[in-house]
Enzyme design. Structure first.
Site, PDB file in Angstrom:
ATOM      1  N   LYS A 118       0.880  -1.168   0.000  1.00 30.46           N
ATOM      2  CA  LYS A 118       0.000   0.000   0.000  1.00 30.46           C
ATOM      3  C   LYS A 118       0.916   1.216   0.000  1.00 30.46           C
ATOM      4  O   LYS A 118       1.463   1.610   1.029  1.00 30.46           O
ATOM      5  CB  LYS A 118      -0.879  -0.016   1.274  1.00 30.46           C
ATOM      6  CG  LYS A 118      -2.220   0.694   1.141  1.00 30.46           C
ATOM      7  CD  LYS A 118      -2.142   2.162   0.797  1.00 30.46           C
ATOM      8  CE  LYS A 118      -1.781   3.008   1.996  1.00 30.46           C
ATOM      9  NZ  LYS A 118      -1.645   4.453   1.622  1.00 30.46           N
ATOM     10  N   GLY A 144       7.315   5.381   8.299  1.00 32.59           N
ATOM     11  CA  GLY A 144       6.465   6.565   8.344  1.00 32.59           C
ATOM     12  C   GLY A 144       6.479   7.186   9.721  1.00 32.59           C
ATOM     13  O   GLY A 144       7.482   7.115  10.432  1.00 32.59           O
ATOM     14  N   SER A 145       5.341   7.772  10.115  1.00 35.68           N
ATOM     15  CA  SER A 145       5.287   8.527  11.361  1.00 35.68           C
ATOM     16  C   SER A 145       5.145   7.606  12.570  1.00 35.68           C
ATOM     17  O   SER A 145       4.654   6.481  12.470  1.00 35.68           O
ATOM     18  CB  SER A 145       4.113   9.504  11.314  1.00 35.68           C
ATOM     19  OG  SER A 145       2.906   8.789  11.224  1.00 35.68           O
ATOM     20  N   GLY A 182       2.765   4.293  12.986  1.00 38.07           N
ATOM     21  CA  GLY A 182       3.474   3.066  13.374  1.00 38.07           C
ATOM     22  C   GLY A 182       2.845   2.419  14.597  1.00 38.07           C
ATOM     23  O   GLY A 182       2.692   1.186  14.653  1.00 38.07           O
ATOM     24  N   GLU A 198      10.109   1.563  10.901  1.00 33.09           N
ATOM     25  CA  GLU A 198      11.116   2.611  10.718  1.00 33.09           C
ATOM     26  C   GLU A 198      10.391   3.938  10.831  1.00 33.09           C
ATOM     27  O   GLU A 198       9.603   4.285   9.959  1.00 33.09           O
ATOM     28  CB  GLU A 198      11.806   2.421   9.356  1.00 33.09           C
ATOM     29  CG  GLU A 198      13.139   3.145   9.296  1.00 33.09           C
ATOM     30  CD  GLU A 198      12.983   4.549   8.798  1.00 33.09           C
ATOM     31  OE1 GLU A 198      12.674   5.434   9.638  1.00 33.09           O
ATOM     32  OE2 GLU A 198      13.166   4.786   7.611  1.00 33.09           O
ATOM     33  N   CYS A 205      13.828  10.482   6.488  1.00 34.65           N
ATOM     34  CA  CYS A 205      13.804   9.936   7.859  1.00 34.65           C
ATOM     35  C   CYS A 205      15.140  10.145   8.545  1.00 34.65           C
ATOM     36  O   CYS A 205      15.204  10.422   9.727  1.00 34.65           O
ATOM     37  CB  CYS A 205      13.421   8.459   7.844  1.00 34.65           C
ATOM     38  SG  CYS A 205      14.175   7.530   6.517  1.00 34.65           S
ATOM     39  N   GLU A 223      10.270  15.894  15.057  1.00 32.70           N
ATOM     40  CA  GLU A 223      10.690  15.748  13.668  1.00 32.70           C
ATOM     41  C   GLU A 223       9.909  16.765  12.831  1.00 32.70           C
ATOM     42  O   GLU A 223       8.682  16.748  12.807  1.00 32.70           O
ATOM     43  CB  GLU A 223      10.376  14.325  13.189  1.00 32.70           C
ATOM     44  CG  GLU A 223      10.853  14.061  11.781  1.00 32.70           C
ATOM     45  CD  GLU A 223      10.612  12.621  11.338  1.00 32.70           C
ATOM     46  OE1 GLU A 223       9.444  12.172  11.371  1.00 32.70           O
ATOM     47  OE2 GLU A 223      11.584  11.936  10.973  1.00 32.70           O
TER      48      GLU A 223
HETATM   49  P1  NAI Z   1       2.046   8.473   7.822  1.00 32.80           P
HETATM   50  O1  NAI Z   1       2.943   7.709   8.717  1.00 32.80           O
HETATM   51  O2  NAI Z   1       0.628   8.625   8.266  1.00 32.80           O
HETATM   52  O3  NAI Z   1       2.043   7.815   6.347  1.00 32.80           O
HETATM   53  C1  NAI Z   1       2.928   6.809   5.904  1.00 32.80           C
HETATM   54  C2  NAI Z   1       2.140   5.682   5.233  1.00 32.80           C
HETATM   55  O4  NAI Z   1       1.218   5.126   6.175  1.00 32.80           O
HETATM   56  C3  NAI Z   1       1.299   6.116   4.039  1.00 32.80           C
HETATM   57  O5  NAI Z   1       1.283   5.063   3.069  1.00 32.80           O
HETATM   58  C4  NAI Z   1      -0.095   6.244   4.635  1.00 32.80           C
HETATM   59  O6  NAI Z   1      -1.126   6.088   3.681  1.00 32.80           O
HETATM   60  C5  NAI Z   1      -0.100   5.096   5.620  1.00 32.80           C
HETATM   61  N1  NAI Z   1      -1.072   5.212   6.720  1.00 32.80           N
HETATM   62  C6  NAI Z   1      -1.550   6.354   7.289  1.00 32.80           C
HETATM   63  N2  NAI Z   1      -2.421   6.043   8.278  1.00 32.80           N
HETATM   64  C7  NAI Z   1      -2.474   4.698   8.349  1.00 32.80           C
HETATM   65  C8  NAI Z   1      -3.176   3.774   9.191  1.00 32.80           C
HETATM   66  N3  NAI Z   1      -3.991   4.193  10.155  1.00 32.80           N
HETATM   67  N4  NAI Z   1      -2.981   2.446   9.007  1.00 32.80           N
HETATM   68  C9  NAI Z   1      -2.119   2.005   8.036  1.00 32.80           C
HETATM   69  N5  NAI Z   1      -1.456   2.830   7.218  1.00 32.80           N
HETATM   70  C10 NAI Z   1      -1.618   4.169   7.366  1.00 32.80           C
HETATM   71  O7  NAI Z   1       2.739   9.895   7.599  1.00 32.80           O
HETATM   72  P2  NAI Z   1       2.146  11.260   6.975  1.00 32.80           P
HETATM   73  O8  NAI Z   1       0.902  11.640   7.670  1.00 32.80           O
HETATM   74  O9  NAI Z   1       2.108  11.144   5.522  1.00 32.80           O
HETATM   75  O10 NAI Z   1       3.310  12.282   7.393  1.00 32.80           O
HETATM   76  C11 NAI Z   1       3.332  12.867   8.695  1.00 32.80           C
HETATM   77  C12 NAI Z   1       4.715  12.865   9.281  1.00 32.80           C
HETATM   78  O11 NAI Z   1       5.206  11.530   9.378  1.00 32.80           O
HETATM   79  C13 NAI Z   1       5.786  13.569   8.475  1.00 32.80           C
HETATM   80  O12 NAI Z   1       5.750  14.938   8.666  1.00 32.80           O
HETATM   81  C14 NAI Z   1       7.027  12.926   9.027  1.00 32.80           C
HETATM   82  O13 NAI Z   1       7.400  13.521  10.243  1.00 32.80           O
HETATM   83  C15 NAI Z   1       6.610  11.500   9.279  1.00 32.80           C
HETATM   84  N6  NAI Z   1       7.036  10.619   8.167  1.00 32.80           N
HETATM   85  C16 NAI Z   1       8.200   9.935   8.300  1.00 32.80           C
HETATM   86  C17 NAI Z   1       8.684   9.168   7.265  1.00 32.80           C
HETATM   87  C18 NAI Z   1       9.970   8.429   7.380  1.00 32.80           C
HETATM   88  O14 NAI Z   1      10.649   8.227   6.386  1.00 32.80           O
HETATM   89  N7  NAI Z   1      10.336   7.950   8.551  1.00 32.80           N
HETATM   90  C19 NAI Z   1       7.980   9.083   5.979  1.00 32.80           C
HETATM   91  C20 NAI Z   1       6.716   9.784   5.948  1.00 32.80           C
HETATM   92  C21 NAI Z   1       6.297  10.541   7.019  1.00 32.80           C
END
Ligand code: NAI
Ligand code: MG
Length: 491
Positions: free
Chosen positions: A185, A238-239, A243, A260, A294, A393
């Site tokens: 996804k 992701g966030s 996570g 991660e 990240c 972050e």
């Molecule tokens: P997010 O962690 O919500 O999104 C990452 C992935 O998770 C996307 O594919 C999203 O569709 C999916 N996702 C979102 N909610 C979910 C749920 N309840 N169950 C399963 N999957 C879900 O991050 P977002 O909102 O796009 O970005 C917010 C902050 O997260 C950023 O500002 C950053 O600080 C952090 N982030 C960190 C990343 C990293 O590389 N460690 C990458 C992306 C975001």
């Protein structure tokens, strides 16, 4: 290729899910607009998958694992599929880099660098697939004991939007090398190259159903996939908040996860450092990909006697930075979307309200379209280590500076956040290099350099809130498999 015949310019680049080797729309027909961050204009669409689509993808992966040819495909042949995928990524490299830049706003040279790293992942895991093996274990008289490394089964990969090609590659490379099947996804804001890579994987000989893609919103398709009873293992980048939600869903089914979850990574600059060598690396570590990395080096800790000199050098460089459209290939592109841009802007405004000094701002190129999601880089110093901007972050082009008094103080500051992903150490003192490397709580430590994104062969992952499990390198292959112990009683 037949699989993307469904996608035509007339339809406005209507991308499809890829399930069981077939391009297929969401059952509901619901779609999500794909926006280019450089100008804010919609240029394509992806399916907004729901429960029926996720069910279908998990079932396809389940069948491919339980009954399909993949389970009987020798490791060397799985590796060859990944090697062929590497070659196809090279062949389509220009298209993939352009698509990635358009979808995420990153400068085209970053898109090209991402393609090179992506090839390297498929090359590395293609070569590694048949080189992971178990042990024979000395046991009781009359017995022989041995271990096998076995795949988990169906792996769910939930991929973020910052480096979709690369993060997908580290998941796909390791998961398929070990014989798992996959449902991916991708992020709703950056799904296009994931769909293309899944198509290329089919062309490379990965059997239908082994690598499925369902696009959609995180709170819908992402949550449905992470809660699905048919999944055996979940890998997520992701966030921290998402996570946690994914781990709670995994706990219901007692299944393993790799997490991660980002960082607040420090670079420690001691007074004996080669400052001229350090300055461009310090800037790049936060500006690459607009700080949406990240492993971004978002905190610079500077030994007091050289604080002014380093701060001045960084300020000069920050003032020259410019953000612009991806095809203008400036220092940084637009941020991913309005929400990310506003989030970064709010954190910067809060720091300014708290009285933290802005040492320099970069600029937004005059030719940048008004509808793009641009943010001018900001340098703050000296920052109170307890301030929000020092702890959270930001995920944007925002760098914070902190003076320190001695080695103890530097280590205390470096370890003084919830995160522990990457650390940089700048000093010529060899004994200090070793001491500091051992005392920082961080998944990777770079001495006199900083490796944001690089090093496919280097294990990568977090301490503390930055997550658990390891990706990249051979270690990822252990995360993507489980040990089976077999004991023969032969008398
Ligand atoms: P997010 O962690 O919500 O999104 C990452 C992935 O998770 C996307 O594919 C999203 O569709 C999916 N996702 C979102 N909610 C979910 C749920 N309840 N169950 C399963 N999957 C879900 O991050 P977002 O909102 O796009 O970005 C917010 C902050 O997260 C950023 O500002 C950053 O600080 C952090 N982030 C960190 C990343 C990293 O590389 N460690 C990458 C992306 C975001
Ligand atoms: Mg996009």
């Amino acid at each position: 290729m037949g699989t993307h015949l469904s996608r035509t310019v007339a339809e406005g680049l209507a991308f499809m899910n890829l399930i069981d080797g077939k391009a297929i729309d969401a059952l509901s027909g619901a779609r999500i607009d794909v926006v280019c961050p450089s100008d804010g204009v919609v240029f394509a669409s992806i399916p907004a998958s729901g429960q029926a689509d996720v069910d279908r993808a998990v079932q396809a992966a389940r069948n491919a694992f339980d009954e399909g040819p993949w389970g009987r495909t020798p490791a060397v042949e799985r590796g060859r599929c990944l090697t062929r995928l590497c070659q196809l990524v090279e062949k389509h490299g220009t298209e993939l880099a352009a698509l990635e830049s358009r979808d995420t706003g990153k400068p085209v040279r970053q898109g090209r660098a991402d393609v090179v790293a992506t090839m390297r992942y498929y090359e590395f895991y293609g070569g590694a697939a048949d080189k992971i093996h178990g042990d024979t274990i000395p046991f009781l008289d009359g017995y022989t004991a041995l271990t096998l490394r076995e795949p988990h089964g169906v792996v769910a990969g939930i991929i973020p939007w910052n480096y979709p090609l690369q993060i997908l590659a580290r998941v796909v490379g390791a998961a398929l090398a070990m014989g798992n099947t996959l449902v991916v996804k991708p992020a709703e804001d950056a799904s296009l190259t994931t769909i293309r890579i899944a198509e290329l994987a089919l062309e490379a000989g990965v059997p239908p159903g082994v690598f499925n893609v369902t696009t959609g919103y995180g709170r819908e398709a992402g949550a449905m996939l992470s809660a699905h009873p048919g999944v055996d293992y979940v890998t997520f980048t992701g966030s921290v908040g998402t996570g946690t939600a994914i781990q709670q869903a995994a706990a219901v089914h007692n299944r393993g996860v790799t997490m991660e979850l980002g960082g607040k990574s420090p670079q420690i600059v001691f007074a004996d450092a080669d400052i001229e060598a350090a300055l461009p690396v310090l800037v790049n570590a936060i500006i690459q990909n607009g700080g949406q990395t990240c492993s971004a080096g978002s905190r610079v800790l500077i030994e007091r006697p050289i604080y002014e000199e380093v701060a001045t050098g960084l300020a000069e460089r920050f003032a020259r930075l410019a953000a612009g459209p991806h095809d203008a290939d400036l220092d940084l592109g637009a941020l991913l979307n309005a929400r990310q841009r506003d989030r970064v802007a709010a954190m910067v405004a809060e720091a300014e309200r708290a009285g933290i000094r802005v040492l320099a701002r970069g600029s937004i190129d005059k030719a940048a379209p008004a509808g793009g999601f641009y943010f001018a880089p900001a340098l703050f110093g000296a920052v109170d280590p307890g301030a929000a901007i020092a702890q959270q972050e930001v995920f944007g082009p925002v760098l914070t500076l902190f003076p320190f008094e001695d080695e103890q103080d530097a280590i205390r500051l470096a370890n003084g956040t919830d995160y522990g992903l990457v650390c940089g150490v700048w000093t010529k003192d060899g004994a200090r290099q070793h001491r500091v490397a051992k005392r920082v709580r961080s998944g990777q430590v770079f001495i006199n350099g900083y490796g944001a994104g690089g090093g496919i062969e280097l294990p990568f992952g977090g301490f503390k809130r930055s997550g658990h499990g390891r990706e990249k390198g051979l270690e990822a292959l252990y995360d993507m498999s489980a040990t089976k112990t077999i004991v023969f009683n032969h008398g």
